[in-house]
Design a protein around this motif. Sequence first.
Motif, short mmCIF file in Angstrom:
data_model
loop_
_atom_site.label_atom_id
_atom_site.label_comp_id
_atom_site.label_asym_id
_atom_site.label_seq_id
_atom_site.Cartn_x
_atom_site.Cartn_y
_atom_site.Cartn_z
N ARG A 190 7.69 -0.46 -5.66
CA ARG A 190 7.63 -0.66 -4.45
C ARG A 190 7.39 -2.17 -3.91
N CYS A 238 7.43 10.23 8.63
CA CYS A 238 7.49 9.89 7.06
C CYS A 238 6.03 9.99 6.77
N LEU A 239 5.11 9.43 7.91
CA LEU A 239 3.78 9.16 7.76
C LEU A 239 3.61 7.86 7.06
N HIS A 278 14.34 3.56 1.69
CA HIS A 278 13.01 4.43 1.08
C HIS A 278 13.86 5.77 0.50
N ARG A 298 7.56 15.56 -0.70
CA ARG A 298 7.73 14.52 -1.59
C ARG A 298 7.46 14.84 -3.06
N GLN A 341 11.78 9.43 0.32
CA GLN A 341 11.51 9.74 1.65
C GLN A 341 12.87 10.55 2.14
N PRO A 399 0.79 -1.35 -0.08
CA PRO A 399 -0.14 0.04 -0.06
C PRO A 399 0.80 1.36 0.13
N SER A 400 0.12 2.50 -0.50
CA SER A 400 0.96 3.54 -0.36
C SER A 400 -0.20 4.82 -0.49
N LEU A 401 -0.05 5.86 0.46
CA LEU A 401 -0.74 7.18 -0.06
C LEU A 401 0.32 8.28 -0.84
N ARG A 402 1.31 8.71 -0.01
CA ARG A 402 2.13 9.59 -0.34
C ARG A 402 2.83 9.53 -1.68
N THR A 403 3.41 8.18 -1.53
CA THR A 403 4.69 7.89 -2.50
C THR A 403 3.73 7.76 -3.96
N1 CP Z 1 5.99 8.14 3.64
C1 CP Z 1 5.58 7.12 2.68
O1 CP Z 1 6.02 6.60 1.99
O2 CP Z 1 4.02 7.01 2.84
P1 CP Z 1 3.20 6.09 1.88
O3 CP Z 1 3.70 4.76 2.38
O4 CP Z 1 1.80 6.51 2.08
O5 CP Z 1 3.40 5.96 0.48
#
Ligand code: CP
Length: 320
Positions: A110, A276-277, A147, A304, A150, A46-50
């Motif tokens: 990823r 990093c969240l 990462h 980012r 990040q 999963p990912s939001l920001r990346t």
């Molecule tokens: N910090 C970071 O990589 O966030 P995601 O896992 O949401 O992409």
Amino acid sequence: MKKFFSVADVDNLKDIVAEALAIKANPNAQEELGKHKMLGLVFLNPSLRTRLSTQKAAMNLGMNVMVMNMDKDGWALETRDGVVMDGTTVEHIREAAAVMGEYCDILGLRSFPTLKDKEADYSEDLFNKFINYCGVPVVSLESATRHPLQSLTDLITITEYKKKEKPKVVLAWAPHVKALPQAVPNSFAEWMSKAQAEGLLDFTVAQPAGYELHEDFTQGAHITTDLQEALKDADFVYVKNWSSFKEYGAVYPVNENWMMDNEKLKLTNDAKVMHCLPVRRDLELSSEILDGPNSLVIKEASNRVWAAQVVLKRMLEDLK
Ligand code: CP
């Protein structure tokens, strides 16, 4: 740039940060550079920001983007060579990566660690095979051990918000209920160690006994199990949980309180607090910090985009 996997893929940290900040000041200046070029983003986790920041960065450069949630929508991947595929795996990484390379000019991947097999995770077998078989430049969207997008973001953010020439930066372990990878702290430590070697900052790592990172990532860092000592005069505190490297993937009970809160902040030089969240509120990091004036987490996530954009820009410039 043909690959963005670790800090070793960047010659000069000051230069790439300056370039990223120039892009931030004028995000659409290179909107023709990526015209008719395709970026493929492949997620096994999963990912939001990346996901969103890398798409936005590519669009700022005029690229088209395709996203593949390989874990949900793709065929089950075989990564081992020399095996008869009579089990649950359907497609070999040799074909899958090669085919994606036919459709895309640049690929992002990823792939998280197992946290069960240290040797396999730290050899980055899957990532290296993907790079070898796809035939196009690859940007890491987080691998088993690192990462880098990040970490580049974090260096950009520290550069933007520092109030002195050489700030004290502390990576501070935080509690969690699950076993998390070492990729973010490894990578942060690797980038900060190089930044320290280039005279940009002073770097300390604080973690409870048993949670020491692999020494390859912390070269030159001051390492301590005393959080209070680490926090003294800190200008930036980078909060992150990770599981044990030594007893791979283990989560030991920790009796002392390692969650960063306003009381601990008093020990610092009014430090900015980073993460990093995603973050678990009041487990890893207190709500009072997250909602207070010292938190940089949203500005950090915003940056980012500029980390991804400078990397994609350099890759596009090097495409034939
Ligand atoms: N910090 C970071 O990589 O966030 P995601 O896992 O949401 O992409």
